[in-house]
Scaffold this motif. Structure first.
Motif, PDB file in Angstrom:
ATOM      1  N   LYS A 200       0.775  -1.199   0.052  1.00 56.14           N
ATOM      2  CA  LYS A 200      -0.111  -0.124  -0.096  1.00 56.14           C
ATOM      3  C   LYS A 200       0.839   1.348  -0.136  1.00 56.14           C
ATOM      4  O   LYS A 200       0.550   2.212  -0.902  1.00 56.14           O
ATOM      5  CB  LYS A 200      -1.111  -0.002   1.244  1.00 56.14           C
ATOM      6  CG  LYS A 200      -2.221  -0.875   0.866  1.00 56.14           C
ATOM      7  CD  LYS A 200      -3.092  -0.995   2.315  1.00 56.14           C
ATOM      8  CE  LYS A 200      -4.138  -2.028   2.132  1.00 56.14           C
ATOM      9  NZ  LYS A 200      -4.835  -2.243   3.294  1.00 56.14           N
ATOM     10  N   PRO A 201       1.928   1.375   0.814  1.00 55.07           N
ATOM     11  CA  PRO A 201       2.874   2.684   0.499  1.00 55.07           C
ATOM     12  C   PRO A 201       3.424   2.800  -0.620  1.00 55.07           C
ATOM     13  O   PRO A 201       3.443   3.587  -1.243  1.00 55.07           O
ATOM     14  CB  PRO A 201       3.795   2.465   1.965  1.00 55.07           C
ATOM     15  CG  PRO A 201       3.129   1.413   2.735  1.00 55.07           C
ATOM     16  CD  PRO A 201       2.351   0.542   1.900  1.00 55.07           C
ATOM     17  N   LEU A 202       3.638   1.594  -1.306  1.00 51.30           N
ATOM     18  CA  LEU A 202       4.417   1.553  -2.509  1.00 51.30           C
ATOM     19  C   LEU A 202       3.233   2.040  -3.486  1.00 51.30           C
ATOM     20  O   LEU A 202       3.763   3.088  -4.480  1.00 51.30           O
ATOM     21  CB  LEU A 202       4.750   0.311  -3.117  1.00 51.30           C
ATOM     22  CG  LEU A 202       5.935  -0.419  -2.471  1.00 51.30           C
ATOM     23  CD1 LEU A 202       6.204  -1.565  -2.665  1.00 51.30           C
ATOM     24  CD2 LEU A 202       7.214   0.677  -2.809  1.00 51.30           C
ATOM     25  N   LEU A 203       2.310   1.821  -3.427  1.00 51.53           N
ATOM     26  CA  LEU A 203       0.884   2.455  -4.447  1.00 51.53           C
ATOM     27  C   LEU A 203       0.875   3.723  -4.195  1.00 51.53           C
ATOM     28  O   LEU A 203       0.631   4.574  -5.098  1.00 51.53           O
ATOM     29  CB  LEU A 203      -0.294   1.573  -4.077  1.00 51.53           C
ATOM     30  CG  LEU A 203      -0.282   0.139  -4.443  1.00 51.53           C
ATOM     31  CD1 LEU A 203      -1.658  -0.677  -4.044  1.00 51.53           C
ATOM     32  CD2 LEU A 203       0.007  -0.035  -5.720  1.00 51.53           C
ATOM     33  N   GLY A 204       1.026   4.289  -2.865  1.00 52.05           N
ATOM     34  CA  GLY A 204       0.900   5.664  -2.624  1.00 52.05           C
ATOM     35  C   GLY A 204       2.186   6.429  -3.344  1.00 52.05           C
ATOM     36  O   GLY A 204       1.904   7.614  -3.780  1.00 52.05           O
ATOM     37  N   SER A 205       3.183   5.813  -3.421  1.00 53.47           N
ATOM     38  CA  SER A 205       4.361   6.613  -4.278  1.00 53.47           C
ATOM     39  C   SER A 205       4.129   6.499  -5.626  1.00 53.47           C
ATOM     40  O   SER A 205       5.088   7.145  -6.302  1.00 53.47           O
ATOM     41  CB  SER A 205       5.599   5.560  -3.765  1.00 53.47           C
ATOM     42  OG  SER A 205       6.057   5.842  -2.528  1.00 53.47           O
ATOM     43  N   LEU A 206       3.234   5.970  -6.238  1.00 60.50           N
ATOM     44  CA  LEU A 206       3.052   5.950  -7.687  1.00 60.50           C
ATOM     45  C   LEU A 206       2.316   7.407  -7.916  1.00 60.50           C
ATOM     46  O   LEU A 206       2.349   7.738  -9.050  1.00 60.50           O
ATOM     47  CB  LEU A 206       1.985   4.914  -8.030  1.00 60.50           C
ATOM     48  CG  LEU A 206       2.448   3.429  -7.991  1.00 60.50           C
ATOM     49  CD1 LEU A 206       1.514   2.342  -8.400  1.00 60.50           C
ATOM     50  CD2 LEU A 206       3.534   3.260  -9.004  1.00 60.50           C
ATOM     51  N   ARG A 214       8.139   6.935  -9.094  1.00 63.99           N
ATOM     52  CA  ARG A 214       7.078   6.159  -9.689  1.00 63.99           C
ATOM     53  C   ARG A 214       7.449   4.833 -10.336  1.00 63.99           C
ATOM     54  O   ARG A 214       7.046   3.633 -10.152  1.00 63.99           O
ATOM     55  CB  ARG A 214       6.216   6.998 -10.408  1.00 63.99           C
ATOM     56  CG  ARG A 214       5.920   8.428  -9.876  1.00 63.99           C
ATOM     57  CD  ARG A 214       4.562   8.919 -10.522  1.00 63.99           C
ATOM     58  NE  ARG A 214       4.936   9.556 -11.742  1.00 63.99           N
ATOM     59  CZ  ARG A 214       5.441  10.843 -12.078  1.00 63.99           C
ATOM     60  NH1 ARG A 214       5.845  11.611 -11.154  1.00 63.99           N
ATOM     61  NH2 ARG A 214       5.926  10.940 -13.546  1.00 63.99           N
ATOM     62  N   SER A 215       8.557   5.033 -11.134  1.00 64.45           N
ATOM     63  CA  SER A 215       9.060   3.741 -11.682  1.00 64.45           C
ATOM     64  C   SER A 215       9.737   2.752 -10.665  1.00 64.45           C
ATOM     65  O   SER A 215       9.306   1.676 -10.965  1.00 64.45           O
ATOM     66  CB  SER A 215      10.198   4.153 -12.694  1.00 64.45           C
ATOM     67  OG  SER A 215       9.551   4.964 -13.720  1.00 64.45           O
ATOM     68  N   ARG A 216      10.329   3.205  -9.831  1.00 59.20           N
ATOM     69  CA  ARG A 216      10.801   2.359  -8.855  1.00 59.20           C
ATOM     70  C   ARG A 216       9.821   1.516  -8.099  1.00 59.20           C
ATOM     71  O   ARG A 216       9.901   0.257  -7.640  1.00 59.20           O
ATOM     72  CB  ARG A 216      11.803   2.778  -7.981  1.00 59.20           C
ATOM     73  CG  ARG A 216      12.889   2.005  -7.242  1.00 59.20           C
ATOM     74  CD  ARG A 216      13.612   1.377  -7.906  1.00 59.20           C
ATOM     75  NE  ARG A 216      14.507   0.060  -7.225  1.00 59.20           N
ATOM     76  CZ  ARG A 216      13.791  -0.937  -6.821  1.00 59.20           C
ATOM     77  NH1 ARG A 216      12.798  -1.276  -7.433  1.00 59.20           N
ATOM     78  NH2 ARG A 216      14.550  -1.729  -6.020  1.00 59.20           N
ATOM     79  N   ALA A 217       8.787   2.411  -7.619  1.00 57.98           N
ATOM     80  CA  ALA A 217       7.718   1.866  -7.019  1.00 57.98           C
ATOM     81  C   ALA A 217       6.860   0.759  -7.744  1.00 57.98           C
ATOM     82  O   ALA A 217       6.557  -0.269  -7.172  1.00 57.98           O
ATOM     83  CB  ALA A 217       6.674   2.699  -6.418  1.00 57.98           C
ATOM     84  N   LEU A 218       7.021   0.814  -9.147  1.00 60.85           N
ATOM     85  CA  LEU A 218       6.323  -0.152  -9.853  1.00 60.85           C
ATOM     86  C   LEU A 218       7.227  -1.520 -10.109  1.00 60.85           C
ATOM     87  O   LEU A 218       6.543  -2.567 -10.001  1.00 60.85           O
ATOM     88  CB  LEU A 218       6.026   0.340 -11.262  1.00 60.85           C
ATOM     89  CG  LEU A 218       4.859   1.424 -11.445  1.00 60.85           C
ATOM     90  CD1 LEU A 218       4.991   2.148 -12.907  1.00 60.85           C
ATOM     91  CD2 LEU A 218       3.611   0.742 -11.555  1.00 60.85           C
TER      92      LEU A 218
END
Length: 1210
Positions: A200-206, A214-218
């Motif tokens: 969920k925090p990764l999705l927020g970083s999008l 954004r690319s690294r979070a994906l």
């Protein structure tokens, strides 16, 4: 010998105590000394690791929470140095397993809560980087000790990484992504316990502002999501999929490329529940469909590289063992249904049969289950897999690749984890070949181009299509334009991949395209158009026809709305689908498609957005069907549609486009251009004949008949008798005034077209063309010279009809009169030059449209000089149409003298002729032209430059003047100015209109007596006055155009219409009075010498009365009329009162202050010399003393004396 551990303890004891000192500098110095002692340049000492684990580690970890930032930074640096040095000496996995807990606990304490306990961004970044480093050294996956250690700290690590994604420092977010990747690689079996906290925090970083974040979070999301378990589906549907779909709208191409890699990996690596043949179960089909939709949308990305990557990703996913068998089964089922449809033969119900043939067979286990619909029948998949010699892929959960989450690395890891069996691609290719033959003739959108999609990509799409398609169609109606554009791109790609397999879904697709065709965003409309073309090329044309055509026609059964915007959208979809068809597909549908375009619903409505769509549909149909439109029915219907597009009120661009489509229709079918509208006009006339008794002003058949009159009057010729009946019914005095005015306007257009093809019009056109030829002497004249030459020629022709002067005085009088004529002509020519420079604004008029003080019709400003010559010619020869001929010659000479082409000169000649017939010059023209000459002298440079021009300014001025005339008529009659102007130019003399002339000649007598004469009778009301004016103008066309073939018909027509003509000569409207004078003058010219004396004498009072009219234009027409009156009967019948009364009245007006009126009256008086020269001689002698300028009386006396007149006669 001393123990090394004891020696090491003694070496660091002082520094350990310094770390606990109250002075921050001492604490920082102690940490730095500890790091140097434990990890010298040669590597960690032998005693270093045991001592670290025993006493030093806890001290350093405590120091990492010191109140001073410098101390904390030194402690973290010491931890990092020891980790690296110990890993090199004692092994990464063991060292990391020993250090992971204290580091994880430290990070959780300092970063794992908000507000952060660690206030320094740099220290927080160092902590997260240290955590990522220690996790990355545990192994991939970690050994037992490391896995156990990670399991103990999993929750604290997840909490720390989650809080790190809220850090404002982008580098901290990137470090958190690295730590998440390391955790997923080290402990894939336990990560599912905290998957939500990690993802969920990764999705927020999008949503972060930096594309790198954004690319690294994906990439991290792609590695973490496949490690989920029982709660994965909820996490996907509630959080991950919406975020991924939103990222498809990201502004960075690099982020969208990372999204493609992420989704491609998820398609083959997600451990969702699977059914037979390792296909997705019903509960997970929607997830895979949404993932595939993201890739489909990126195939239409604005950046080509992203689209190419998306196509490659779909192909890679479809080639994977997870999907290749499923895709082969779905394509095999589709191929089987297509073969069954081909063998079924002719069908009674095209719609139902097409849908049945296009639908795949239902599984025997559960035809209505969502699992069967999503997979295309699991039993069929098993049968296809067993028949190809392959077994379902082993395992319900494919192994996830572990490594750097890049596009290439993810695909390679997935392929390595689940290799593709060798037999499956062959089976997949065979199934795709059975449904992909149409790709060879299709032009595919980018990024496909000339390369058809692979069987693997088609297989995965077809297997998920029933679940995927409804979501795409729903997204086309989203309230945000980017999401609609993404859905449109996904739908277009789905159409490319599905090909003929999209046939069962035609109706919902068409419904969505109808809405997309009305979208405000141009990109959405363009994508919808591409999709429609693909549907037309791939699917059964019968399905297309029976789905789209009812919506075009607005039938209730189709569920379509009856508003114009709904039909415009349906026309757009129809155009798009037909544009994708080839001749073999569109040819059989040509009759049905043409009938739809000619439907009454389309012909009756004419909103701004409907006409261009109808034009586009006609154009596409002509291009697609070609020779199939040669048959009578489709040719008729397409012709009707094109007529509707050129109806009165159509925009010029639409009308011109329809004419161009008609030319293309002629070329495609081999039908002569003049015959394209024949069938359409025949049907319009028949329809009008049946509906005319019930016509209202806005009746569709009435507008269509009016369009036929304007566009293709030649095609009316075979139906002249029926048209006469229609006009008789619509112009009956009992009908509504608006209908009668509109019908009379239409009839006038038809009469003018026929008159333009008569012998007199042809002779005038030939004279104009001859005068405009390059070798003509008149071509060397300027505009003014041309006018002067024409006036001089008129005077010479007058002199040629009489004997030479017998005295010097008479000769001098003749020269003075010729000089006066030349001066008046030069003034008028100068006024015309001023008009061409000022764009048609006349000094003597009230408006720029040619309206003057004399009445509604005003003068056509472009024809000042030529109209003056025309009136003189009319007075000389007693022929009002001869004056129009001189106007044509003068205008043609002006164009040729300025370098214009012969065709241009002929066009301008026809327009000037029309202007001369309807609009004589007004009072004050000569005075305004003198002012124009003065202004020209004041601006010599401008005048010189104008003289060197190519003549286009004068030509455009002439055309603008006629357009202004038509605009006035439009304002009075309710017509459209542009259509009226087009009619006037298209009605020029042409051999193609000869059949119309001959046809109307056969009914001209009835036309005058039964149709026009009742409308010329006086009735109260403004609309009735307009009808009278239009009817009088039409009657002028009949008489002046030579449409009455025999003298008997002409005499009978005049007898029946004379009373109405006399009444019109006294009408309140000056234009009607002028037109009535022109009609009577043309009738007297037609019956020259054959009129009964009694009838002629009865006209005397009405003719002379018009010389005192309040309007100068009517007075000029009255002069021409009295000149024609002098030849209507034998001279013996006109001697006495008719001659005396006429000459006396003309001599009074020959002394008019307006030189134009004076010259016209004098020229008319000269025509009576042939009737009674003696009386003319005496009258001239008696009036000489009364005139301010006796030259005219001297000239008239000379002519009378030369004709044998004697002043001594009684």
């Amino acid at each position: 010998m001393a123990d090394p551990l004891s020696e090491g303890r003694r070496a660091v004891a002082r520094d350990i105590n310094r770390v606990r000192d109250g002075d921050a500098a001492q604490r920082r110095g102690g940490l730095m000394n500890l790091k140097a002692a434990l990890c010298p340049s040669a590597g960690m000492a032998d005693w270093g690791w045991p001592l670290w684990l025993g006493e030093v580690q806890a001290t350093v970890v405590d120091a990492a929470a010191d109140e001073r930032e410098s101390v904390r930074a030194a402690a973290i640096a010491c931890l990092q140095t020891v980790l690296v040095a110990a890993s090199a000496r004692h092994g990464e996995a063991d060292v990391a397993a020993s250090m992971v807990k204290p580091i994880a606990d430290l990070t959780a304490a300092r970063v794992g809560s908000q507000p952060y306990a660690e206030v320094s961004e740099e220290v927080r970044l160092s902590l997260v980087e240290l955590l990522a480093d220690v996790l990355g050294r545990l192994g991939r996956p970690a050994e037992a000790a490391g896995a156990e250690a990670v399991s103990d700290v999993l929750e604290s690590v997840a909490r720390s990484l989650g809080r790190a994604h809220s850090d404002p420092n982008p580098a901290c977010k990137l470090a958190a992504c690295n730590a998440a990747d390391a955790l997923a690689s080290a402990a894939p079996d336990v990560v599912h316990r905290c998957l939500g906290s990690l993802v969920k925090p990764l999705l927020g970083s999008l949503l972060h502002q930096r594309a790198a974040v954004r690319s690294r979070a994906l990439e991290s999301v792609a590695l973490l999501l496949p490690l989920g378990s029982e709660s994965l589906e909820d996490l996907l549907t509630g959080h991950a999929l919406p975020a991924l779909e939103r990222t498809g709208e990201d502004r960075s191409p690099a982020v969208r490329t990372s999204l493609v890699a992420c989704v491609s990996h998820l398609l083959v690596a997600l451990p969702l529940p699977r059914g037979r043949s390792s296909g997705p179960s019903a509960s997970s089909t929607a997830v895979f469909a949404r993932l595939l939709a993201v890739l489909l949308g990126r195939c239409a990305d604005e950046v080509p590289s992203v689209g190419v990557a998306a196509v490659a990703a779909i192909d890679a996913a479809g080639s994977h063992a997870v999907w290749s068998g499923i895709g082969a089964a779905a394509l095999s089922a589709a191929a089987s249904s297509i073969r069954s449809a081909a063998l079924a033969g002719p069908r009674q119900d095209p719609v139902a049969a097409s849908r049945s043939a296009a639908s795949p067979p239902t599984s025997s286990s559960s035809s209505s289950s969502s699992s069967s619909s999503s997979l295309g029948a699991e039993t069929a998949a098993d049968d296809a897999a067993s028949s190809s010699g392959t077994a379902p892929a082993a395992g319900d959960t494919p192994a996830a690749g572990h490594g750097a989450a890049t596009a290439a690395g993810t695909a390679a890891a997935s392929a390595a984890a689940s290799p593709v069996p060798a037999e499956q691609p062959a089976s997949l290719a065979a199934a795709a070949a059975a449904t992909g033959s149409l790709y060879e003739s299709m032009i595919l959108p980018e990024p496909f181009g000339e390369t058809p999609p692979t069987p693997a990509s088609r297989g995965i799409l077809v297997s998920l299509l029933p679940t995927l398609l409804p979501r795409l169609l729903e997204a086309l109606g989203d309230w945000t334009a980017p999401r609609r554009a993404a859905a449109g791109g996904a739908l277009r790609t789905a159409a490319v991949l599905a090909g003929p397999c999209l046939a069962p879904h035609i109706e919902p697709c068409v419904g969505a395209l109808l809405h997309a065709a009305q979208d405000d965003d141009e990109a959405v409309r363009a994508l919808a158009a591409d999709t429609g073309a693909l549907l037309g090329g791939f699917c059964d044309p019968l399905v297309i026809a029976h789905t789209v055509i009812p919506k075009v026609e607005g039938s209730a059964s189709s569920g379509a709305t009856s508003d114009a915007s709904g039909r415009a959208a349906a026309l757009a979809v129809l155009s798009d689908t037909v544009s994708g068809m080839d001749v073999d597909q569109a040819g059989p549908l040509a009759p049905r498609l043409a009938a739809a375009l000619a439907s009454p619903a389309l012909a009756a409505l004419d909103p701004p957005e409907l006409a261009p769509r109808l034009l586009s549909a006609c154009e596409v149909l002509v291009d697609a069907a070609g020779a199939a439109l040669r048959a009578e029915a489709p040719m008729r219907d397409v012709g009707r549609a094109l007529l509707a597009l050129q109806r009165q009120g159509a925009r010029p661009q639409v009308a011109e486009g329809a004419a161009a489509v008609a030319a293309r229709l002629s070329a495609a079918t081999g039908v002569p251009p003049l015959s394209v509208y024949d069938a359409a006009v025949a049907s319009v006339v028949a329809e009008s004949l049946a509906e005319a008794p019930r016509w209202e002003t806005g009746a569709a058949s009435r507008w269509m008949l009016d369009a036929a009159f304007r566009v293709c009057p030649r095609a009316i010729a075979p139906h002249s008798a029926a048209v006469l009946r229609v006009m008789r019914a619509s112009l009956d005095p009992s009908r509504g005034p608006d209908l009668r005015a509109a019908a009379m306007a239409s009839l006038r257009v038809l009469v003018e077209a026929a008159a333009a093809a008569g012998p007199e019009a042809r002779a005038r056109a030939e004279a104009a063309a001859a005068a405009a030829a390059a070798d003509s002497p008149a071509a060397s004249h300027t505009a003014s010279d041309a006018a002067v030459a024409a006036v001089t020629g008129a005077a010479r022709r007058v002199a040629a009809t009489t004997q030479p002067p017998t005295s010097a005085d008479e000769a001098a009088a003749g020269r003075h009169q010729a000089k006066r004529l030349r001066k008046s002509g030069a003034d008028a020519a100068a006024d015309a030059a001023k008009t061409s420079r000022k764009g048609g604004k006349s000094k003597g008029g009230k408006s720029k449209a040619g309206k003057s003080k004399g009445g509604k019709y005003g003068s056509a400003v472009s024809g000042r000089s030529s109209t003056f010559v025309a009136e003189l010619d009319a007075l000389v020869f007693g022929d009002p149409t001869a004056g129009a001929a001189s106007a044509a010659v003068g205008a043609a000479q002006a164009v040729a003298g300025r370098g214009g082409s012969s065709s241009e000169a002929a066009d301008v000649a026809g327009e000037a002729e029309l202007a001369a017939l309807l609009n004589p010059p007004r009072k004050g023209a000569a005075r305004s032209s003198a002012g124009a000459r003065k202004r020209q002298k004041a601006r010599p440079d401008e005048s010189t430059a104008h003289g060197r021009s190519t003549g286009t300014a004068a030509t455009e001025a002439a055309k603008a003047a006629v357009a202004a005339l038509r605009a006035q008529e439009a304002a009075v009659l309710g017509l459209d100015a542009d259509v009226g102007a087009a009619t006037s130019s298209s009605s020029s003399s042409s051999p193609e209109l000869r059949p119309l002339f001959e046809a109307l000649s056969g009914v001209s007598s009835a036309l005058l007596v039964e149709v026009l004469e009742p409308s010329m009778q006086w009735r109260v009301g403004r609309v009735a006055a307009t009808v009278r004016k239009a009817a009088t103008a039409a009657a002028l066309g009949v008489w002046a155009g030579g449409l009455l073939p025999t003298d008997e018909q002409a005499r009978a027509a005049l007898d029946r219409t004379l009373a109405s003509l006399k009444a019109c000569m006294s009408d309140d409207d000056a234009g009607t009075r002028a037109l009535a004078c022109g009609v009577l003058a043309a009738a007297l010219k037609r019956l020259a010498g054959a009129l009964d004396g009694e009838v002629a004498r009865s006209l005397q009072a009405d003719l002379v009365k018009r010389l005192d009219d309040a309007d100068d234009g009517v007075r000029l027409r009255a002069c021409a009329l009295i000149a024609a009156f002098s030849r209507c009967a034998p001279p013996a019948e006109l001697k006495g009162a008719p001659c005396q009364w006429s000459v006396d009245a003309l001599l009074v007006h020959a002394d008019d202050p307006d030189p134009t009126i004076a010259a016209a009256a004098a020229a008319a008086a000269e025509q009576w010399v042939a009737v009674d020269p003696s009386y003319v001689l005496r009258a001239a002698r008696d009036n000489r003393a009364k005139h301010r300028a006796p030259d005219m009386c001297d000239r008239l006396a000379a002519l009378a004396r030369a004709a044998g007149g004697s002043s001594d006669s009684a």
